[in-house]
Every structure is written in structure tokens, then in C-alpha cells.
Design a protein around this motif. Structure first.
Motif, short mmCIF file in Angstrom:
data_model
loop_
_atom_site.label_atom_id
_atom_site.label_comp_id
_atom_site.label_asym_id
_atom_site.label_seq_id
_atom_site.Cartn_x
_atom_site.Cartn_y
_atom_site.Cartn_z
N ASP A 370 0.67 -1.39 0.04
CA ASP A 370 -0.08 -0.01 0.53
C ASP A 370 0.63 1.31 0.40
O ASP A 370 0.77 2.72 -0.38
N LEU A 504 -7.54 1.69 -5.72
CA LEU A 504 -8.61 0.76 -5.84
C LEU A 504 -8.03 -1.40 -4.94
O LEU A 504 -7.78 -1.37 -4.33
N THR A 507 -5.87 -1.36 -1.43
CA THR A 507 -7.28 -1.31 -1.33
C THR A 507 -8.01 -2.60 -0.73
O THR A 507 -7.01 -3.52 0.21
N VAL A 511 -6.11 -5.29 2.50
CA VAL A 511 -8.04 -5.87 2.72
C VAL A 511 -7.72 -7.53 2.67
O VAL A 511 -7.35 -8.05 3.75
N ILE A 533 -7.47 -2.35 7.67
CA ILE A 533 -8.34 -1.82 6.62
C ILE A 533 -8.51 -0.39 6.39
O ILE A 533 -8.37 -0.23 5.29
N ALA A 536 -5.68 0.59 4.57
CA ALA A 536 -5.72 0.03 2.66
C ALA A 536 -6.77 1.27 2.36
O ALA A 536 -6.19 1.46 1.76
N LEU A 537 -7.86 1.38 2.85
CA LEU A 537 -8.81 2.14 2.73
C LEU A 537 -7.91 3.93 1.80
O LEU A 537 -8.20 4.95 1.46
N ALA A 539 -4.94 3.49 -0.04
CA ALA A 539 -4.86 3.78 -1.30
C ALA A 539 -6.32 4.28 -2.02
O ALA A 539 -5.68 5.15 -3.25
N THR A 540 -7.04 3.80 -1.85
CA THR A 540 -7.91 4.14 -2.41
C THR A 540 -7.99 6.03 -2.41
O THR A 540 -8.35 6.39 -3.34
#
Length: 594
Positions: A370, A504, A507, A511, A533, A536-537, A539-540
Motif C-alpha cells: 500500500d 483500489l 485497497t 484488505v 482496513i 488499506a482504504l 490507497a483508495t
């Protein structure tokens, strides 16, 4: 170093769009030892929101699972030697020992002795870390209370004898027949139907008539047929009969009511309080019978007995010279099994003398993949911003220069001449206009074409072929100007369309890594999943942060480039028409004079 720079850049970018981060868990009102930089709250929850245990438990050992989702391994020593557990008064250190600690994979399992635990409460203790010069603080024999006569984690490497984790040193002389790397907690002992462990008798293992006794273990049988002894001493056998837990011996006959599942971990317990016997499965009482223990001595067999071999895995085998309460057995089964709710570790670490921001905590949980993807999105955003800035500066300079050129062009009327020879235009200004004004460059090409044809045609009007040739030359310059305007704009389209998909991807991979790590750690709760999580978000968010400014910038630039292109088209029509008309009028005047 590069990772730290990327994370700092990410924090700076996201802080523009996110609210001020909340404080961690408040300012640190007290601090056990100033030499430790960080601490986290560990909650032991026996209330209905946790394991819902009622009654007194007393001193007990709880399993604390640490992983990259709830613990920052980079802030602690590589071997976890600086970890300390402190009671809720923030003054009393608690005995503990580490069964497994792997900073590389971000997984650790720690046994902590918690005093005076009671059902229906939420007890908070502290885990301190962040002292790179701390000595090893683990206390293996002190972790278990004196009533434990033997405890076997089976965490030893293959070929090493099973070691007793109490102060009694009732260790086996040989290693288990096999090792199961996927034990309920780290490694487990594997028994293929032969080769049981033998523990020599000792004073600490003495069992007098009528004395209380407790045996607990995690079992994973590979087959359920027949009688299989898990623990045997003298005439006493504790094991499975067609998969149903039982205990039998002189004056002892008690069994459960349902069979355990083959190939799955189950917690079993046998308790004698001097008046009755009890069988527990996964913390729930399944059988009881009146009676008292006989006097037993001699060696102890674990993992099988004569004519009662055991086929399967064993983990966390414990012997006690006291009758453990039902609340403790339930808490034990719930804490150590998959998805245990007894123990939770706070998402946010407190730093000495100050709280920690939520955003910085989330960033600290980023997986390497990430971090790379977010760094790629940030580099793409930087490239897009640099391109937009350069294009806007170019367009602003072009607009300003075009306005100046048109004033000189209108003043020429029909007297076309090189720009540096136009009235009021200095050579320096002419050179500057030729650099900055697309219209000036179009005029320069058109004038050169007109001059060549005037020299060649003399006093004759330009033919339609000559006019078309002039137009083609100016159109060629127009195409070059458009290519210059569109140069590298593809970076914006890549950022718009590719940024969200790249984010995405980060992410999804993040995840996936979180769930994989949780599965490896065997700790399924929101504290284990949420931080990973959330990280990881990011990255979005980075992908959208790359795409959204690029989208607005692209639309803005596209509008201005189109307007400039339209201006150049209109100028080309005006220039070619006026040049052809001027040459025709000059030819007509020459003919009239002659």
C-alpha cells in the motif's frame, strides 16, 4: 527512509482534506515508567459484551494476541524484550511471558497473569513498549499461579522436549512425536497414535486422596473411533470415547453428552473439587458425577496410554492441584480459541506526555504494498500538478502576448511587413512575441509565404493555388501549435482514469493482507481488522486525491486550449484573406498605372 518520506507526504496531502485528528485516548494522566515511550490499553472483558462470564474467577492467565493490526512492532524491540504489562493502577507490573514473537510477520502471542478477575466486568491493563535499551522482562515461572503443577505450550522446535512453563520444572524427557505448526496458540504437539509423552512423578505432582484436581487441554482429534487417552496416571484416564470426552478410574466415571468434531480444535476440562467430578467442553459443563479423587502417583502419560493411543494434536495442556471455577474455564476457552472476545487491544497507542492522532496511527499501519501504491499515486499527482501549472502559465503568457500582437497587427492594416519592422515594435519585443504568441508565429509563417509569392509573381494577383499553398503552410504551423498545447496532457487522463483503479488495487491487496494476517493470528475481532482496513482504504483515498484535481484541471485546460485553438483558426482565415486581397489590390493598382 523512502517509506518514511512517502508516509510524511501522505499525511501532508490527506491533512488538507481531513478534519483535525482526534486525540488518542486522552492525555496520559499517569505513566508507569518514563523510559518507555508508548503504551496501549488491553481490556479483559467478562461482561455481556465480551465472554459474558459470571462469578468469581480470581487470578488467571489470559492470552494477549498482538499483530500488525493492533500493535506497532517497529516501535518495540525486534524480540519484544521491552514489552511490559502493568495492572490497571498503572503501578503494578504483571508477570507475563512470550510464547511467540515475530516482528517480521507482525504476530505475537503473550501470556499475562491478571489478578482478581471477576465475571461481568471490564478490566483494563496496560502494555508498555518502546524502550530499546530495556532488559528482558518476561517471567515464565511467575506467570502461572502456584496451584498450577504443570503447563505445556508445546512451542518448542521439532525434536526438543516438551517444557513445563511453571516453576515446578516437570518437563518431559523427550519431544512429542510430531509438531503441528497451526496449533491453537503457535505450535502444537502431534500424536500419530503412538509415542505418548511421559512425565516423571515429583513432589509437586503428588495427588492425595480427595484432593482437588483440574486438567485442561486443547485437542484436535484426527479420528474419533474407540477410546483415546489424552491424560493417564495410575488408574485414571481422561480422553475421548467415540469422540465424547470422558474420565474414568477408581471411583471415577463421568462423561460429556456430545462428541467433539474431528479435525477441529476443542477445549476440554476435567475438574474434581473433592465432592464431584465435572466435564467441560469449550467452556460449557457437559457432565457431572459425585465422587472424590483417589491417591495417584507414578509417571504421567500425555497423548495416549497403553491400549488407548491418541491420534491428533494437543495444545495448552495444564494440570492444577485446585478445582478451577467454571467461570475461569469458560474464560480460558473463550480467550484462547478462534474469535475470542475476552481480550482486546486498543487500536491507538498513547505516547508519553501526549496523545496520538488517528490519521498518523492509520498511516503507521500501512502495508508495504500500500505504501508503494500510495507513493505511485502521489508521484502521479505531483506530475499532474506540475503539468497543470506549466500549462496554465503557458496559456496565460500566450493570451497576454496574443493581445499585444493583435494591437500591432491591426495597426499594420494592409502594410504587411516582418514583425520586427512594424511600427512601434522593437527587435527585442518582436523576439519576445515570437516566443510567447502563437498568433505571431502564424503571422510569421504567413508573411514568409506571401513574400515568396510576391517576389515570384511580381505585379500579378495571387492565384487560387498560391492562396491554398499559403493556407496549407499556415495550417501546418497551426497543427504544430496544437501539438504543443496538447503535449503531455495525457498525464492528466492517466491520473483521472488510472489513479482510482491503482488506489483500489492497493485497497484490495491491503484488505486481503489484513484478513490473511488475522487468520494467521487467530484473532477475529474489530480491533484486529479495523486498523488494517482503514490503512488499506488510504490507497483508495490516494487514488481519488490524484484523480479529482486532475479531472478539474483537465476540464479547465481543455476549455482554454479549445478557446485558443478557435482564436488561431479565426486569425488564419483573417490573415490569408487579407493577404490575398492586399496582393490583388496592389496588382490592380500597378496595372492601372501602366
Amino acid at each position: 527512509m523512502k517509506t518514511a518520506i512517502l508516509r510524511l507526504l501522505l499525511v501532508l496531502v490527506l491533512s488538507l482534506g481531513l478534519a483535525t485528528p482526534a486525540a488518542a485516548e486522552g492525555e496520559t494522566a499517569g505513566w508507569w515508567n518514563k523510559e518507555w515511550s508508548y503504551r496501549k490499553a488491553v481490556t479483559v472483558d467478562t461482561s455481556p459484551s465480551g465472554v459474558n462470564v459470571s462469578g468469581a474467577i480470581g487470578r488467571t492467565v489470559v492470552l494477549v494476541r498482538l499483530h500488525s493490526g493492533n500493535f506497532t512492532f517497529t516501535d518495540a524491540m525486534d524480540n519484544g524484550a521491552d514489552i511490559r504489562f502493568v495492572d490497571s493502577d498503572d503501578k503494578t507490573p504483571l508477570p507475563y511471558h512470550i510464547e511467540q514473537y515475530d516482528a517480521a510477520t507482525g504476530i505475537a502471542t503473550v501470556w499475562v497473569s491478571v489478578p482478581n478477575l471477576t465475571g461481568g466486568e471490564k478490566k483494563k491493563i496496560w502494555v508498555y513498549f518502546g524502550n530499546k535499551s530495556a532488559p528482558v522482562g518476561a517471567d515464565v515461572p511467575g506467570t502461572f499461579d502456584p496451584d498450577y503443577t504443570a503447563v505445556y505450550h508445546f512451542s518448542e522446535k521439532p525434536g526438543q522436549p516438551a517444557t513445563d512453563s511453571t516453576a515446578n520444572a516437570n518437563s518431559a524427557k523427550v519431544a512429542p512425536p510430531g509438531v503441528d505448526e497451526s496449533g491453537i496458540v503457535g505450535r502444537a504437539a502431534q500424536f500419530p497414535g503412538q509415542g505418548a509423552l511421559t512425565i516423571d512423578g515429583s513432589g509437586s505432582l503428588a495427588m492425595t486422596a480427595g484432593a482437588p484436581f483440574t486438567f485442561t487441554a486443547w485437542i484436535k482429534p484426527q479420528q474419533l473411533g474407540g477410546q483415546q487417552a489424552i491424560f493417564a496416571r495410575g488408574g485414571l484416564a481422561i480422553g475421548l470415547n467415540a469422540g465424547v470426552p470422558y474420565a474414568s478410574g477408581p471411583g471415577i466415571s463421568v462423561s460429556g453428552n456430545t462428541a467433539v468434531k474431528q479435525g477441529e480444535w476443542s477445549h476440554i476440562a476435567f475438574v474434581s473439587d473433592g465432592k464431584a467430578f465435572f466435564i467441560y467442553v469449550n467452556g460449557t459443563e457437559q457432565g457431572t458425577a459425585a465422587g472424590a479423587m483417589p491417591a495417584l502417583d507414578g509417571p504421567i502419560s500425555i497423548g495416549g496410554a497403553t491400549s488407548q493411543p491418541y491420534t491428533g494434536a494437543l495444545d495448552e495442556v495444564r494440570l492444577s492441584k485446585s478445582a478451577r471455577p467454571a467461570a475461569m474455564i469458560l474464560a480460558m476457552a473463550q480467550a484462547e480459541g478462534p474469535g475470542g472476545k475476552l481480550v482486546s487491544v486498543s487500536e491507538t497507542a498513547e505516547k508519553q506526555s501526549s496523545g496520538s492522532g488517528v490519521l498518523s496511527f492509520i498511516v503507521s499501519k500501512l502495508e508495504p504494498i500500500d505504501t508503494v501504491i500510495i507513493g505511485l499515486c502521489m508521484l502521479l499527482l505531483i506530475a499532474a500538478i506540475a503539468l497543470m501549472t506549466a500549462k496554465i502559465r503557458y496559456l496565460n503568457a500566450a493570451d497576454k502576448a496574443n493581445k499585444r500582437f493583435l494591437r500591432y497587427f491591426d495597426a499594420m492594416r494592409d502594410d504587411f511587413r516582418p514583425l520586427d519592422q512594424a511600427e512601434g515594435v522593437s527587435p527585442e519585443e518582436a523576439a519576445q512575441l515570437n516566443r510567447a504568441s502563437p498568433l505571431a508565429r502564424l503571422y510569421g509563417v504567413g508573411f514568409e509565404e506571401l513574400y515568396e509569392r510576391v517576389v515570384a509573381a511580381g505585379a500579378r494577383p495571387l492565384s487560387s493555388q498560391a492562396v491554398n499553398s499559403m493556407r496549407a503552410a499556415v495550417d501546418s504551423q497551426f497543427v504544430k501549435e496544437n501539438q504543443k498545447l496538447d503535449h503531455l496532457v495525457v498525464i492528466l487522463t492517466i491520473a483521472i482514469s488510472g489513479g482510482p483503479f491503482i488506489g483500489l488495487l492497493g485497497t484490495v491487496v491491503g484488505v486481503m493482507t489484513v484478513f490473511g494476517g488475522v487468520a494467521m493470528a487467530g484473532d477475529v475481532n474489530v480491533n484486529a481488522i479495523a486498523p488494517g482496513i482503514a490503512a488499506a482504504l488510504l490507497a483508495t483515498i490516494a487514488g481519488l486525491a490524484c484523480a479529482i484535481p486532475s479531472l478539474f484541471g483537465y476540464n479547465y485546460l481543455n476549455g482554454r486550449i479549445s478557446a485558443l485553438a478557435d482564436q488561431m483558426r479565426v486569425f488564419i482565415e483573417q490573415l490569408i484573406t487579407r493577404m490575398a486581397e492586399v496582393q490583388a489590390n496592389a496588382a490592380q493598382a500597378f496595372n492601372d498605372q501602366n
